[in-house]
Motif scaffolding. Structure first.
Motif, PDB file in Angstrom:
ATOM      1  N   VAL B 178      39.704  50.572  24.486  1.00  0.00           N
ATOM      2  CA  VAL B 178      40.655  51.582  24.958  1.00  0.00           C
ATOM      3  C   VAL B 178      40.028  52.976  24.903  1.00  0.00           C
ATOM      4  CG1 VAL B 178      42.825  52.730  24.412  1.00  0.00           C
ATOM      5  CG2 VAL B 178      42.698  50.267  24.389  1.00  0.00           C
ATOM      6  N   CYS B 179      39.350  53.285  23.771  1.00  0.00           N
ATOM      7  CA  CYS B 179      38.756  54.619  23.621  1.00  0.00           C
ATOM      8  C   CYS B 179      37.718  54.873  24.708  1.00  0.00           C
ATOM      9  CB  CYS B 179      38.111  54.763  22.250  1.00  0.00           C
ATOM     10  SG  CYS B 179      39.313  54.986  20.946  1.00  0.00           S
ATOM     11  N   SER B 180      36.836  53.898  24.961  1.00  0.00           N
ATOM     12  CA  SER B 180      35.797  54.144  25.960  1.00  0.00           C
ATOM     13  C   SER B 180      36.398  54.240  27.356  1.00  0.00           C
ATOM     14  CB  SER B 180      34.730  53.048  25.904  1.00  0.00           C
ATOM     15  OG  SER B 180      35.306  51.801  26.115  1.00  0.00           O
ATOM     16  N   PHE B 181      37.463  53.462  27.609  1.00  0.00           N
ATOM     17  CA  PHE B 181      38.168  53.575  28.896  1.00  0.00           C
ATOM     18  C   PHE B 181      38.708  54.989  29.088  1.00  0.00           C
ATOM     19  CE2 PHE B 181      42.011  53.423  31.480  1.00  0.00           C
ATOM     20  CZ  PHE B 181      41.563  52.741  32.597  1.00  0.00           C
ATOM     21  N   LEU B 182      39.331  55.498  28.021  1.00  0.00           N
ATOM     22  CA  LEU B 182      39.928  56.837  28.061  1.00  0.00           C
ATOM     23  C   LEU B 182      38.872  57.905  28.312  1.00  0.00           C
ATOM     24  CD1 LEU B 182      42.950  57.227  27.502  1.00  0.00           C
ATOM     25  CD2 LEU B 182      42.304  58.233  25.326  1.00  0.00           C
ATOM     26  N   ILE B 183      37.748  57.808  27.586  1.00  0.00           N
ATOM     27  CA  ILE B 183      36.676  58.793  27.731  1.00  0.00           C
ATOM     28  C   ILE B 183      36.187  58.832  29.172  1.00  0.00           C
ATOM     29  CG2 ILE B 183      34.284  59.285  27.126  1.00  0.00           C
ATOM     30  CD1 ILE B 183      34.957  57.992  24.368  1.00  0.00           C
ATOM     31  N   THR B 184      35.877  57.644  29.714  1.00  0.00           N
ATOM     32  CA  THR B 184      35.341  57.593  31.075  1.00  0.00           C
ATOM     33  C   THR B 184      36.361  58.093  32.078  1.00  0.00           C
ATOM     34  OG1 THR B 184      34.265  55.602  30.285  1.00  0.00           O
ATOM     35  CG2 THR B 184      34.021  56.105  32.589  1.00  0.00           C
ATOM     36  N   PHE B 185      37.621  57.721  31.863  1.00  0.00           N
ATOM     37  CA  PHE B 185      38.694  58.121  32.763  1.00  0.00           C
ATOM     38  C   PHE B 185      38.792  59.647  32.834  1.00  0.00           C
ATOM     39  CE2 PHE B 185      43.123  58.466  34.158  1.00  0.00           C
ATOM     40  CZ  PHE B 185      43.164  57.471  35.115  1.00  0.00           C
ATOM     41  N   ILE B 186      38.828  60.296  31.659  1.00  0.00           N
ATOM     42  CA  ILE B 186      38.950  61.759  31.622  1.00  0.00           C
ATOM     43  C   ILE B 186      37.719  62.414  32.251  1.00  0.00           C
ATOM     44  CG2 ILE B 186      39.127  63.769  30.120  1.00  0.00           C
ATOM     45  CD1 ILE B 186      40.650  62.013  28.157  1.00  0.00           C
ATOM     46  N   ALA B 187      36.534  61.874  31.915  1.00  0.00           N
ATOM     47  CA  ALA B 187      35.301  62.471  32.433  1.00  0.00           C
ATOM     48  C   ALA B 187      35.274  62.394  33.962  1.00  0.00           C
ATOM     49  CB  ALA B 187      34.086  61.761  31.852  1.00  0.00           C
ATOM     50  N   LEU B 188      35.652  61.236  34.509  1.00  0.00           N
ATOM     51  CA  LEU B 188      35.614  61.085  35.964  1.00  0.00           C
ATOM     52  C   LEU B 188      36.671  61.966  36.645  1.00  0.00           C
ATOM     53  CD1 LEU B 188      35.008  57.262  36.337  1.00  0.00           C
ATOM     54  CD2 LEU B 188      33.403  59.111  36.728  1.00  0.00           C
ATOM     55  N   LEU B 189      37.852  62.073  36.008  1.00  0.00           N
ATOM     56  CA  LEU B 189      38.891  62.952  36.561  1.00  0.00           C
ATOM     57  C   LEU B 189      38.409  64.389  36.587  1.00  0.00           C
ATOM     58  CD1 LEU B 189      42.453  61.993  35.281  1.00  0.00           C
ATOM     59  CD2 LEU B 189      41.502  61.838  37.573  1.00  0.00           C
ATOM     60  N   ALA B 190      37.765  64.819  35.475  1.00  0.00           N
ATOM     61  CA  ALA B 190      37.274  66.195  35.377  1.00  0.00           C
ATOM     62  C   ALA B 190      36.266  66.475  36.481  1.00  0.00           C
ATOM     63  CB  ALA B 190      36.641  66.435  34.011  1.00  0.00           C
TER      64      ALA B 190
END
Lengths: 155, 259
Positions: B178-190
């Motif tokens: 979950v944590c790595s999903f969240l990190i990648t998700f935020i980074a790609l959105l940014a």
């Protein structure tokens, strides 16, 4: 600048990791210096492949950790695990996964094998120094190693 | 002092020694350090035989007296973290015990003191620890200041989510996923909304907070010392974490990255 700046970043990331690992404040500068030293050695060496550079950098870090542990009278892991962290091939792992998803098999295999080799180089470096130190410790004071004592004295 | 402890006192001593090993293992010490500490402490009190077997989540100790009576204790260990201050203190304590052989009450008191010693406060771990690691590793992996600031937010969030999921006893594999999903998700959105240019640096830099570097290093040191079972357990744990991170990151890449 090209060499100095990454070392400063390595130093500061090790400081942040030390807080996460609850290293006492007076030991933090020494652990961070280990991380910066390892990366400096890596940058100063010039080989065609990354593997020997990683190996030598890890050996330098391990020796530094063993020496500092003797001086400060603390366990070696404190210095070793924190200082090795900048060398962990996180980028390699990430790109391996990305190539795998994109279906670029040739690049996936190449990056994956390279990452594995780097991880192996780090492991081998730690193993070499730890084994030598262990040998030296047993030669210096064999009676401290109780695991052997049981078998020798009773039977 | 050495020879005239009663059998009851030997049992209390065994209990205390296994407590010491328990705290060491929980703080993330190598297996051989745990085994050697327990052995040295018990031998210091003149016990004939001490057999210790420790792996990552279990310690078994059997002591044999001069008159061949035996006592065995087994301790199951559930939680595991990294706390170098505690390892250092416990190491000093076991050295002190071997030199001075204090009464059991004193050892118990000192163990309690060490166990209750304050760690860094939670805000420091969130903003200096996790967010700091993400910030500087993003710069380290070739990001610029904008990337690093996004990583700072991701890192702080990672710790909060990590703690929240630990609180409800989720397993480690799922937490990392979950944590790595969240990190990648935020980074790609940014990156999509032009807040930062390099998604790769942000993702790699922030994932460094979750990468099992300590587990790998300690598993190596365990294997060298001959504790193959404990070493393999830690290596397996590291492999599972790496797999979870790859899966989480990959899922986010598929959802947002258009792969």
């Amino acid at each position: 600048m090209r060499i100095l700046l990454p070392c400063v970043y390595a130093f500061l990331s090790c400081a942040a990791f030390s807080i996460y690992f609850n290293v006492s404040p007076k030991r933090i500068p020494l652990t961070c210096f280990g991380g910066a030293l390892g990366w400096l050695v890596y940058l100063l060496l010039d080989f065609p492949s990354d593997v020997p550079r990683y190996f030598i950098a890890t050996v330098v870090i391990s020796v530094y950790a063993e020496v500092m542990a003797r001086i400060c009278k603390v366990p070696v892991t404190l210095f070793l695990t924190t200082a090795v962290l900048p060398l962990v091939p996180g980028g390699g792992m990430y790109y391996t996964m990305e190539y795998c998803l994109r279906g670029e098999t040739a690049l996936f295999v190449e990056t994956g094998l390279n990452t594995l080799a780097l991880a192996g180089a780090i492991a081998l470096g730690i193993m070499l120094v730890s084994s030598l130190v262990r040998m030296w410790k047993v030669m210096k004071a064999p009676k401290l190693f109780y695991k052997d004592k049981i078998q020798r004295e009773d039977y | 002092m050495e020879q005239n402890l009663s059998s009851f006192e030997y049992q209390r001593l065994l209990n205390t020694a296994i407590d010491l090993g328990h705290f060491l293992l929980e703080a993330g010490a190598e297996t051989y350090r745990v085994e050697e500490s327990i052995q040295r402490v018990l031998y210091a009190y003149g016990i004939k035989h001490v057999d210790v077997f420790a792996i990552t989540n279990n310690i078994t100790v059997t002591i044999t007296m001069a008159d061949d009576t035996c006592y065995t204790r087994l301790r199951r260990i559930y939680s595991r973290g990294t706390n170098y201050q505690r390892i250092e203190d416990l190491n000093n304590l076991s050295r002190y015990i071997c030199e001075h052989r204090p009464p059991v009450e004193e050892i118990n008191r000192r163990l309690k003191e060490i166990y209750r010693k304050k760690t860094y406060p939670e805000w420091a771990i969130v903003f200096l620890g996790f967010a700091g690691v993400s910030f500087f590793f993003t710069l380290f992996f070739g990001g610029n200041l904008q990337d690093a600031l996004i990583a700072f937010v991701c890192g702080a969030l990672t710790r909060v989510v990590f703690r929240a999921m630990e609180y409800v006893h989720t397993n480690g594999f799922f937490i990392n996923l979950v944590c790595s999903f969240l990190i990648t998700f935020i980074a790609l959105l940014a990156v999509q909304y032009h807040l930062a240019p390099h998604s790769n640096s942000i993702i790699i830099g922030t994932l460094m907070t979750l990468v099992p570097g300590v587990a790998i290093t300690n598993s190596m040191r365990d294997v060298i010392a001959g504790d193959l079972v404990a070493g393999m357990m830690k290596a397996m744990e590291a492999l599972l974490v790496a797999l979870a991170l790859a899966m989480g990151t990959g899922m986010a890449l598929i959802v947002l990255g258009g792969i």
